[in-house]
Design an enzyme around this catalytic site. Structure first.
Site, PDB file in Angstrom:
ATOM      1  N   SER A 229      38.208  44.533  41.624  1.00  0.00           N
ATOM      2  CA  SER A 229      38.212  46.174  42.108  1.00  0.00           C
ATOM      3  C   SER A 229      37.873  46.827  42.426  1.00  0.00           C
ATOM      4  O   SER A 229      36.208  46.993  41.931  1.00  0.00           O
ATOM      5  CB  SER A 229      38.619  46.354  40.267  1.00  0.00           C
ATOM      6  OG  SER A 229      39.133  47.561  39.829  1.00  0.00           O
TER       7      SER A 229
ATOM      8  N   LYS B 119      42.726  48.372  41.753  1.00  0.00           N
ATOM      9  CA  LYS B 119      42.304  49.490  41.269  1.00  0.00           C
ATOM     10  C   LYS B 119      42.391  49.479  40.133  1.00  0.00           C
ATOM     11  O   LYS B 119      43.415  49.034  39.895  1.00  0.00           O
ATOM     12  CB  LYS B 119      41.933  50.401  41.923  1.00  0.00           C
ATOM     13  CG  LYS B 119      41.072  51.206  43.085  1.00  0.00           C
ATOM     14  CD  LYS B 119      39.756  51.341  42.271  1.00  0.00           C
ATOM     15  CE  LYS B 119      39.315  52.609  41.903  1.00  0.00           C
ATOM     16  NZ  LYS B 119      37.841  52.895  41.523  1.00  0.00           N
TER      17      LYS B 119
ATOM     18  N   CYS C 288      33.739  49.583  33.173  1.00  0.00           N
ATOM     19  CA  CYS C 288      33.648  50.237  33.827  1.00  0.00           C
ATOM     20  C   CYS C 288      32.119  51.703  33.068  1.00  0.00           C
ATOM     21  O   CYS C 288      32.242  51.661  31.612  1.00  0.00           O
ATOM     22  CB  CYS C 288      34.556  51.487  33.431  1.00  0.00           C
ATOM     23  SG  CYS C 288      33.983  52.572  34.470  1.00  0.00           S
TER      24      CYS C 288
ATOM     25  N   GLY D 186      24.281  46.331  43.176  1.00  0.00           N
ATOM     26  CA  GLY D 186      23.905  46.172  45.337  1.00  0.00           C
ATOM     27  C   GLY D 186      23.547  44.561  45.055  1.00  0.00           C
ATOM     28  O   GLY D 186      23.212  44.181  44.136  1.00  0.00           O
TER      29      GLY D 186
ATOM     30  N   GLY E  47      28.350  40.269  40.543  1.00  0.00           N
ATOM     31  CA  GLY E  47      27.513  41.489  40.460  1.00  0.00           C
ATOM     32  C   GLY E  47      26.313  40.964  41.354  1.00  0.00           C
ATOM     33  O   GLY E  47      25.785  39.965  41.536  1.00  0.00           O
TER      34      GLY E  47
ATOM     35  N   THR F  57      30.813  45.557  46.776  1.00  0.00           N
ATOM     36  CA  THR F  57      30.060  46.427  47.083  1.00  0.00           C
ATOM     37  C   THR F  57      29.575  45.709  49.206  1.00  0.00           C
ATOM     38  O   THR F  57      29.938  46.934  49.403  1.00  0.00           O
ATOM     39  CB  THR F  57      28.964  46.628  46.149  1.00  0.00           C
ATOM     40  OG1 THR F  57      28.556  47.312  45.014  1.00  0.00           O
ATOM     41  CG2 THR F  57      27.713  47.287  47.361  1.00  0.00           C
TER      42      THR F  57
HETATM   43  C1  LIG Z   1      32.928  52.343  44.314  1.00  0.00           C
HETATM   44  C2  LIG Z   1      33.012  51.322  43.162  1.00  0.00           C
HETATM   45  C3  LIG Z   1      34.652  51.167  42.656  1.00  0.00           C
HETATM   46  C4  LIG Z   1      34.524  50.949  41.609  1.00  0.00           C
HETATM   47  N1  LIG Z   1      35.911  50.321  40.595  1.00  0.00           N
HETATM   48  C5  LIG Z   1      36.522  49.464  39.786  1.00  0.00           C
HETATM   49  C6  LIG Z   1      37.459  50.015  39.038  1.00  0.00           C
HETATM   50  O1  LIG Z   1      38.152  50.545  39.536  1.00  0.00           O
HETATM   51  N2  LIG Z   1      37.704  48.441  38.491  1.00  0.00           N
HETATM   52  C7  LIG Z   1      36.677  47.775  37.415  1.00  0.00           C
HETATM   53  O2  LIG Z   1      36.924  46.897  36.630  1.00  0.00           O
HETATM   54  N3  LIG Z   1      36.149  47.642  38.653  1.00  0.00           N
HETATM   55  C8  LIG Z   1      35.383  48.326  39.513  1.00  0.00           C
HETATM   56  N4  LIG Z   1      34.217  48.557  40.506  1.00  0.00           N
HETATM   57  C9  LIG Z   1      33.030  47.601  39.798  1.00  0.00           C
HETATM   58  C10 LIG Z   1      33.473  45.848  41.036  1.00  0.00           C
HETATM   59  O3  LIG Z   1      34.675  45.716  41.018  1.00  0.00           O
HETATM   60  C11 LIG Z   1      32.482  45.321  40.570  1.00  0.00           C
HETATM   61  O4  LIG Z   1      32.821  44.642  39.217  1.00  0.00           O
HETATM   62  C12 LIG Z   1      30.754  45.531  40.773  1.00  0.00           C
HETATM   63  O5  LIG Z   1      30.997  46.589  41.308  1.00  0.00           O
HETATM   64  C13 LIG Z   1      29.791  44.492  40.332  1.00  0.00           C
HETATM   65  O6  LIG Z   1      29.736  43.485  41.669  1.00  0.00           O
HETATM   66  P1  LIG Z   1      29.466  44.231  43.287  1.00  0.00           P
HETATM   67  O7  LIG Z   1      28.270  44.269  42.765  1.00  0.00           O
HETATM   68  O8  LIG Z   1      29.731  42.481  43.926  1.00  0.00           O
HETATM   69  O9  LIG Z   1      30.429  45.184  43.715  1.00  0.00           O
HETATM   70  C14 LIG Z   1      33.529  49.522  40.711  1.00  0.00           C
HETATM   71  C15 LIG Z   1      32.410  49.114  41.851  1.00  0.00           C
HETATM   72  C16 LIG Z   1      32.308  50.054  42.881  1.00  0.00           C
HETATM   73  C17 LIG Z   1      30.766  50.205  43.670  1.00  0.00           C
END
Ligand SMILES: Cc1cc2nc3c(=O)[nH]c(=O)nc-3n(C[C@H](O)[C@H](O)[C@H](O)COP(=O)(O)O)c2cc1C
Length: 395
Positions: free
Chosen positions: A22, A46, A142, A234, A261, A284
């Site tokens: 998301s 989202k 969140c 990150g 993550g 990300t």
């Molecule tokens: C800009 C941004 C917006 C995000 N929006 C949501 C969201 O609306 N709902 C949610 O559950 N997670 C949201 N996340 C979290 C991601 O889904 C994910 O769990 C988190 O970023 C860790 O994964 P990653 O390291 O691959 O980004 C968001 C992350 C980022 C960076």
């Protein structure tokens, strides 16, 4: 050799283990379709919320740190994007739209939801179920939310195993589709949170979301950009995510775990699968690399499996778990000593400066180890950019 990349989360078959998490990459139906066409086996919308404040994110809201590492790795993303800017009914419409547009693609659409109270959780669960979502993902993670007394979603609510249990139990009653609990790494012990979610009936878990963080601009003497706390993550998060997946498995969690993550390349995917994840999410890295991220990861995963002789994910999911050495069994007996390959040494002094035992000196422009002082800790070998020091074990 034909490869079987399929996996299963709570009875939902996925053609491969890659899920678009998301976030901005899944902000519209069009974007979700693009990710599926690029190879993602599932997308998470989202987060749908009825809270008008959370439907409006501040501007600007993205801050990339360590930009020089965008290509090579360890950048950070600090951001304060809140929930979806669309009303939940519009997100439900997006779910229907995506399902229709990719009906031949063999993929799943997961609806992310966040209710402020029991009533909203139930309404959201029903709306997304009717829309045809394959699974629900509960945003109990969140980093931007207020306190539990104010709102029953996000990091604060998701830090209390009892609240997680309560929310999931109610959502389960209202929907006939599998429910995924998304865990924060930034609250109570994620293992306790996971156990609470499972007690409430969660069918699968995401381990984990991001952290909350505060940056300070020393010239402004204040937080930069939007001026407050933000989510922080990150590629550097990956080892922490591996840790939580492994800890959940060690705690006996049988429900499928979706590793998340810090996933930014195929090795990260393999690492999470090796510690027991059945699938992985990425957000990300998809923000940075776009939809081709999924093609790149699938290529890397397939090449690795071929090289290792694995025909399916089952052949290696969880394989690293028995190889994790518990603290009590760490080898404290074997003696190691460092020595320096003079041909490689550039005399940069890094190992001299860092050696905690003052065991390294410079002799004729090259590093030299005094064996009587060397503890064999390995810092010199690890820190050297040209691989000059290495360790030898002495029985
Ligand atoms: C800009 C941004 C917006 C995000 N929006 C949501 C969201 O609306 N709902 C949610 O559950 N997670 C949201 N996340 C979290 C991601 O889904 C994910 O769990 C988190 O970023 C860790 O994964 P990653 O390291 O691959 O980004 C968001 C992350 C980022 C960076």
């Amino acid at each position: 050799m034909s490869l079987d990349l399929t996996t299963e989360i709570a009875g939902v078959k996925l053609r491969n283990p890659l899920i678009a998490a998301s976030g901005p990459p899944t902000a519209t139906a069009e974007r979700m379709v693009r990710l599926i066409k690029a190879g993602a086996a599932a997308v998470v919308t989202k987060t749908a919320s009825y809270d008008p404040e959370y439907q409006r994110s501040p501007r600007p809201r993205f801050n990339i740190l360590h930009k020089e590492a965008l290509k090579t790795g360890f950048f950070s993303l600090h951001s304060i994007e809140l929930a979806a800017r669309f009303a939940p009914e519009e997100i439900a419409h997006q779910v229907m739209e995506v399902k229709k547009l990719v009906k031949d693609e063999d993929c799943a659409v997961i609806a992310s939801i966040a209710g402020r109270n029991e009533e909203e959780w139930i309404r959201l669960a029903e709306t997304m179920t009717v829309a045809g979502a394959d699974m629900l993902e509960l945003n109990l993670s969140c980093p931007h939310t207020r306190g539990v007394e104010d709102s029953l979603w996000g990091r604060e609510a998701g830090s209390d195993p009892k609240v997680c249990e309560f929310v999931i139990r109610n959502v389960k009653k209202a929907s006939g589709i599998p429910v995924i609990g998304k865990i924060t790494p930034d609250g109570a012990n994620p293992v306790q949170v996971a156990l609470g979610m499972l007690a409430g009936g969660a069918d699968a878990l995401v381990a984990t979301a991001r952290f909350s963080a505060l940056l300070i601009d020393v010239e402004l003497e204040a937080p930069p950009l939007w001026g407050g706390y933000g989510g922080y993550g990150g590629p550097w998060m990956l080892p922490m995510s591996c840790r939580w997946v492994a800890r959940l498995k060690e705690a006996g969690v049988k429900a499928p775990i979706i590793g998340s993550g810090g996933v930014s390349d195929w090795k990260d995917v393999v690492s999470l699968l090796l510690v027991g994840a059945e699938a992985v999410q990425a957000c990300t890295a998809v923000i940075v690399k776009g939809a081709p991220f999924f093609e790149e990861i699938l290529d890397g995963l397939k090449s690795w499996m071929l090289r290792k002789g694995y025909g399916s994910l089952k052949d290696f999911i969880g394989k690293a778990l028995p190889r994790i050495v518990p603290f009590s069994s760490l080898d404290r007996k074997t003696i190691y000593k460092a020595f320096v390959d003079e041909a490689r040494c550039t005399g940069c002094l890094q190992c001299v400066v860092s050696c905690p035992f003052d065991a390294i000196k410079i002799r004729q422009g090259k590093a030299f180890v005094d064996s009587s002082k060397c503890d064999g800790c390995g810092l010199c070998a690890s820190i050297c950019l040209v691989g000059a020091p290495s360790l030898l074990s002495k029985p």
